[in-house]
Scaffold this active site. Structure first.
Site, PDB file in Angstrom:
ATOM      1  N   THR A  66       9.331  -8.205   8.691  1.00  0.00           N
ATOM      2  CA  THR A  66      10.560  -7.650   9.218  1.00  0.00           C
ATOM      3  C   THR A  66      11.273  -9.120   9.616  1.00  0.00           C
ATOM      4  OG1 THR A  66      10.119  -5.599   9.790  1.00  0.00           O
ATOM      5  CG2 THR A  66      11.831  -6.803  11.259  1.00  0.00           C
TER       6      THR A  66
ATOM      7  N   HIS B 235       5.339   3.528   4.594  1.00  0.00           N
ATOM      8  CA  HIS B 235       4.988   2.765   6.184  1.00  0.00           C
ATOM      9  C   HIS B 235       4.478   3.722   6.839  1.00  0.00           C
ATOM     10  CE1 HIS B 235       4.448  -0.112   9.112  1.00  0.00           C
ATOM     11  NE2 HIS B 235       5.726  -0.655   8.961  1.00  0.00           N
TER      12      HIS B 235
ATOM     13  N   ASN C 189       1.448   0.970  11.953  1.00  0.00           N
ATOM     14  CA  ASN C 189       2.145  -0.011  13.004  1.00  0.00           C
ATOM     15  C   ASN C 189       2.903   0.682  14.117  1.00  0.00           C
ATOM     16  OD1 ASN C 189       0.889  -1.827  11.643  1.00  0.00           O
ATOM     17  ND2 ASN C 189       2.880  -2.869  10.936  1.00  0.00           N
TER      18      ASN C 189
ATOM     19  N   TYR D  23       4.708   3.487  14.043  1.00  0.00           N
ATOM     20  CA  TYR D  23       6.055   4.118  13.721  1.00  0.00           C
ATOM     21  C   TYR D  23       6.195   5.767  13.397  1.00  0.00           C
ATOM     22  CZ  TYR D  23       7.246  -0.702  13.787  1.00  0.00           C
ATOM     23  OH  TYR D  23       7.465  -1.886  14.371  1.00  0.00           O
TER      24      TYR D  23
ATOM     25  N   ASN E  24       2.529  -0.807  21.217  1.00  0.00           N
ATOM     26  CA  ASN E  24       3.461   0.362  21.501  1.00  0.00           C
ATOM     27  C   ASN E  24       2.707   1.618  21.884  1.00  0.00           C
ATOM     28  OD1 ASN E  24       5.610  -1.422  21.236  1.00  0.00           O
ATOM     29  ND2 ASN E  24       5.880  -1.022  19.010  1.00  0.00           N
TER      30      ASN E  24
HETATM   31  C1  8OZ Z   1       7.530  -6.987  13.349  1.00  0.00           C
HETATM   32  C2  8OZ Z   1       8.795  -6.967  14.252  1.00  0.00           C
HETATM   33  C3  8OZ Z   1       9.348  -5.770  13.871  1.00  0.00           C
HETATM   34  C4  8OZ Z   1       9.017  -4.783  13.120  1.00  0.00           C
HETATM   35  C5  8OZ Z   1       5.922  -3.557  11.427  1.00  0.00           C
HETATM   36  C6  8OZ Z   1       8.094  -3.481  10.658  1.00  0.00           C
HETATM   37  O1  8OZ Z   1       5.040  -4.061  12.216  1.00  0.00           O
HETATM   38  C7  8OZ Z   1       7.210  -4.014  11.536  1.00  0.00           C
HETATM   39  C8  8OZ Z   1       7.966  -4.962  12.295  1.00  0.00           C
HETATM   40  C9  8OZ Z   1       7.145  -6.186  12.629  1.00  0.00           C
HETATM   41  O2  8OZ Z   1       5.412  -2.905  10.674  1.00  0.00           O
END
Ligand code: 8OZ
Length: 362
Positions: free
Chosen positions: A29, A178, A181, A183, A238
């Protein structure tokens, strides 16, 4: 005697994608998209500079306006975004490279100011967490998300399929889902974030259902041999947690393996020799369960890749920060050349500075 680095340059088949070496550019990113969340000539130059990678994985890219969670991140849901990405794939192909697009929905890792009509971000369950979103007005606290209704889920699967079709129009060689991480798909997989009582929550099978439905819908567009997937079983950023991550991710990897995807890409624990508490899931459980090509990520250098290849622990490794700072990274790894240092102030946002101005080795 310097170590023989030729195993890094043995070609690798990732499904239908022929990688000429084992050095992958990780998804990164960089938040330099324009006001319409489109990439443009700057990104074409940046990615083309890195075309000597065995494979380039694009920065995470929103499948829909709802999938957005960072100011400056690009999308693949509008015509202008497709056109922008087409410029990137043409430049990468002209430079001799191969590139897949990473399909992204952030789920709760967003903020109303980044959502259509200022709506709440969506998630499997209405569970808040600590931290702040990267908005156009700077950092803002995360909010408690809205739990998706069961009847909304087919629409999200369709958004992935549409984004996958758009990636095809834009000229990519494939896509990476994806599912890592923290999401949306990762939020469904793990029971710390998924308290649902419908067919998408509870058992392992139910929590993996969305990732697998998305995979099947994207495979229907591209064929399994041009679809990869990313998982991060040990990551706890997170607010992520799971009561039995080894079982959760072994099940997901087994089911993904049945689909004969092009590859699985795993964010491994940062230090394999470090604190065992940081190693929630042994990556080899996933490698064995999946059975197909395995791309390892996190803190690799040439020695660790060579060791991993020799010991059968990986087929390729992806590099993030080293690829940002060294556009000619494969050559530097091959020849043991010194590395440029990273300008950490210029990772996110801005223009060419700290993006396309890293020199190749003279
Ligand atoms: C760093 C900053 C913002 C997003 C990920 C898409 O960790 C990201 C991400 C990484 O997969």
């Amino acid at each position: 005697m310097p170590r023989d680095t030729s195993p890094l340059f043995e070609p690798l088949r990732l499904g239908a994608i022929h990688a000429p070496n084992r050095i992958v550019m990780a998804p990164l990113t960089r938040t330099r998209a324009n006001a319409g969340d489109a990439v443009h000539a700057l990104q074409a130059e940046y990615y083309a500079q890195r075309a000597s990678a065995g494979l380039i994985v694009s920065e995470a890219t929103q499948i829909s306006p709802q999938g957005k969670g960072y100011a400056g991140a690009p999308g693949i849901h509008s015509q202008a975004q497709i056109d922008g990405w087409r410029g990137v794939t043409q430049a990468v192909h002209a430079a001799g490279g191969r590139m897949v697009l990473q399909l992204w929905h952030v789920g709760r890792v967003s903020h109303p100011s980044l959502q259509p009509a200022g709506a709440l971000p969506v998630a499997p369950s209405a569970i808040g967490f600590e931290g702040y979103a990267h908005t156009y007005d700077g950092p803002q606290d995360f909010v408690v998300p809205r739990a998706l209704e069961t009847h909304e889920i087919p629409g999200i699967v369709d958004d992935y399929a549409r984004a996958a079709r758009n990636a095809k129009v834009a000229g990519f060689d494939g896509v990476e889902i994806h599912s890592a991480n923290a999401y949306l798909l990762d939020q469904f997989l793990r029971d710390g974030t998924n308290h649902r009582t419908d067919a998408y929550g509870g058992s392992l099978e139910n929590r993996a259902r969305l990732t697998l439905e998305v995979t099947d819908s994207v495979v229907a567009v591209w064929g399994a041999d041009r679809v990869g997937i990313r998982l991060s079983p040990s990551l706890t950023i997170n607010g992520m947690s799971d009561s039995n991550p080894a079982a959760t991710f072994a099940y997901a990897a087994t089911e993904l393996g049945r689909r004969k995807l092009a590859y699985m890409h795993v964010v491994e624990p940062k230090d394999p020799r470090g604190d065992p508490m940081d190693r929630l899931v042994d990556p080899m459980i996933l490698r064995r369960a999946f059975g197909g090509p395995y791309i390892a990520n996190s803190g690799y250098d040439a020695d660790r890749v060579l060791d991993g290849l020799a010991e059968g622990r990986l087929d390729a490794a992806s590099f993030g920060r080293k690829f940002i700072a060294n556009p000619d990274l494969p050559r530097r790894l091959r020849d043991g050349l010194p590395m440029n240092s990273l300008n950490a102030e210029r990772l996110y946002g801005g223009g060419a500075d700290g993006y396309t101005d890293y020199p190749v080795y003279e």
